[in-house]
Design an enzyme around this catalytic site. Structure first.
Site, short mmCIF file in Angstrom:
data_model
loop_
_atom_site.label_atom_id
_atom_site.label_comp_id
_atom_site.label_asym_id
_atom_site.label_seq_id
_atom_site.Cartn_x
_atom_site.Cartn_y
_atom_site.Cartn_z
CG ASP A 286 -2.56 -0.46 0.96
OD1 ASP A 286 -2.17 -1.07 0.04
OD2 ASP A 286 -2.72 -0.25 1.80
N GLY A 421 -8.32 10.14 0.10
CA GLY A 421 -8.84 11.42 -0.63
C GLY A 421 -8.36 9.78 -1.85
CG LEU A 422 -7.21 6.05 -4.03
CD1 LEU A 422 -6.74 6.37 -5.62
CD2 LEU A 422 -6.06 5.16 -3.85
#
Ligand code: SF4
EC number: 1.3.7.7
Length: 525
Positions: A286, A421-422
């Protein structure tokens, strides 16, 4: 002096109040006009304290100015000493009272009390809150220890005991100080090092008198404790550590420095990479996906410097802006920025910081409460790393910034806004999908589609404004902007800059959809 809507730091007497409120058995008489009691709210609302600060205000009014304000001051000083029976009395004045020149400190000293009186001279028009806090702590320590001598003191080895240190600098209204102290105490305990005194947070004047019993001072927050540490080193021969243990690398360096100053062997375990999860997490899949994210950093000197190191060395972010509102820390922040190829932003104007954020188009802002507002307006994820802060940055749960656990907290606090945000971007991309319409909602409720539209709109507006900066800049057409807004926000800034560079090289005055894809092809080739 400037009038401003928002300010990073209050006047220096607020710093003095932070020290007084952090300590026990000490009282502060503040010569101040009616209305200055607003400062109480900082402690009761932001720190959620159940009691008022130990401060007596003289609260003079306009009509008092025609009479004898010195007598008014003396009356309040006597009342405060009789009522609160402090072990030490602080006496100072706020900005307006400074102009009357009543010299409340001298008045108090002439009143014959048998407790130490610390008279504070805090130039309200040239200095600010952190300086006021630092000066107050320094004056308290100096007043209480001026007659102390450490000349015949034995070392911990000679006394055949465990080494002990003082933790200096934590205060109320500091950033996560309460939890940092617990974390550092725990950390030192693991290496057989005892904590002698923590000050100013939780210390009484009697505790300050015990400071010389320590072998080393740990300067946890230079903004507050550095001048005191320097004085203690010069006058009582107590060395102090300069590394602030914020982040994995700095915690390792701090432990090494402390062991060296104490003349202890550095244990191998200091270097082990599994002390904090940050190292592993930032190497995980990640986090690799997040590597190279453009980050803008602004805050007090200590936290901004630490954030730059963590961002650059431990998370693999690219630091695109670094600055501080603290003029006293500018000399340390400037070289750190230079090492990252940047010019440090030293300002206490939050609008100037907002402009710098716009200009550098970061994908994450690490700042204060002010930058949280600016980032929200610009639609950029943000994490708060420093004071000034809001009530949500004083969590009820344990949430340190320092030491190994602090590094874990930092990882979570910084990376989660990016993940969110993603997530929001994905919601924006799929908002026309059937799952997002006709009663199907994301976890953001109805905002799933519309909210993200607003976010995109915010960024679009910014781009549009920025593009009109100079007449030689190519102008984005409506179609060009619309196409740009479809690109994920975390690469949008880069695409925008690349496209503008391409347009300039190609002599295009306007950037439309076609120019955007021409630029893409150009950079791919
Ligand atoms: S004395 Fe200073 S802090 Fe108090 S209200 Fe006036 S300007 Fe503000």
């Amino acid at each position: 002096m400037e009038l401003t809507l928002w300010t990073y730091e209050g006047p220096p007497h607020i710093g003095a109040m932070r020290i007084a409120t952090s300590m026990k058995k000490l009282h502060y008489v503040l010569h101040a006009p009616q209305g200055d009691t607003y400062a109480d709210l900082l402690f009761t609302m932001i720190e959620r304290r159940g009691s008022r600060p130990p401060v007596t205000y003289t609260t003079f009014q306009a009509r008092d100015l025609g009479g004898d304000t010195a007598e008014l001051v003396k009356g309040h000083i006597k009342e405060a000493v009789d009522r609160f029976k402090p072990e030490t009395l602080l006496v100072g004045e706020s900005c307006t009272a400074e102009l009357i020149q009543d010299q409340p400190g001298s008045l108090a000293k002439g009143m014959g009390f048998d407790i130490p009186i610390v008279s504070l001279e805090l130039p309200a028009y040239s200095k600010k809150e952190n300086w006021g806090g630092s000066e107050t702590f320094y004056q308290i320590v100096r007043t209480l220890l001026k007659d102390h001598s450490n000349e015949s003191k034995d070392t911990w080895q000679e006394e055949k005991r465990r080494p002990r240190v003082n933790l200096l600098g934590p205060t109320l209204l500091g950033f996560r100080c309460r939890d940092d102290v617990l974390e550092i105490q725990k950390l030192l305990g693991q290496y057989g090092i005892d904590v002698n005194v923590v000050a100013p947070l939780g210390a009484s004047p009697a505790d300050i008198m015990r400071i010389p019993n320590a072998d080393v001072n740990v300067c946890l927050y230079p903004e507050i404790a550095e001048s005191t540490c320097i004085w203690l080193e010069r006058n009582l021969n107590i060395p102090f550590t300069k590394t602030v243990p914020l982040g994995v690398g700095a915690t390792q360096d701090f432990l090494k420095e402390l062991h060296e100053v104490l003349e202890m062997e550095i244990p191998q375990s200091v270097n082990e990479s599994n002390n904090s999860k940050l190292t592993w997490y930032s190497n995980s899949v990640d986090s690799n996906y997040l590597t190279g994210k453009r980050v803008f950093i602004f805050g007090d000197g200590t936290h901004a410097l630490a954030a730059a190191r963590i961002a650059n060395e431990e998370l693999g972010f690219k630091v695109v802006g670094l600055g501080t509102y603290s003029r006293e820390m500018a000399r340390k922040v400037r070289p750190a920025a230079k090492a990252l190829g940047l010019e440090a932003l030293i300002t206490n104007d939050y609008l100037e910081v907002e402009d710098a954020i716009k200009e550098t188009s970061p994908e994450l802002v690490l700042g204060t409460q002010m930058e949280r507002h600016s980032a929200k307006r610009l639609g950029i994820p943000c994490a708060v790393i420093s004071t000034p802060m809001h009530v949500q940055d004083v969590p009820a749960r344990y949430s340190p910034q320092m030491g190994w656990e602090g590094a874990n907290v930092i990882f979570d606090d910084w990376v989660h806004p990016l993940m969110m945000g993603l997530e929001e971007h994905l919601i924006g991309m799929f908002k026309h999908d059937f799952e997002f319409v006709d009663g199907h909602q994301s976890h953001l409720g109805h905002l799933g589609g519309k909210g993200t539209e607003n976010i995109n709109q915010g960024v679009k507006t910014t781009i549009s404004n920025d593009s009109t900066n100079t007449s030689s800049d190519p102008i984005w057409t409506h179609e060009g902007e619309r196409e740009l807004s479809k690109i994920p926000f975390f690469v949008r800034g880069k695409v925008r800059r690349n496209t503008e560079n391409y347009a300039r090289q190609a002599g295009c005055r306007e950037i439309n959809e076609e120019t955007l894809y021409d630029a893409k092809a150009h950079y791919k080739a």
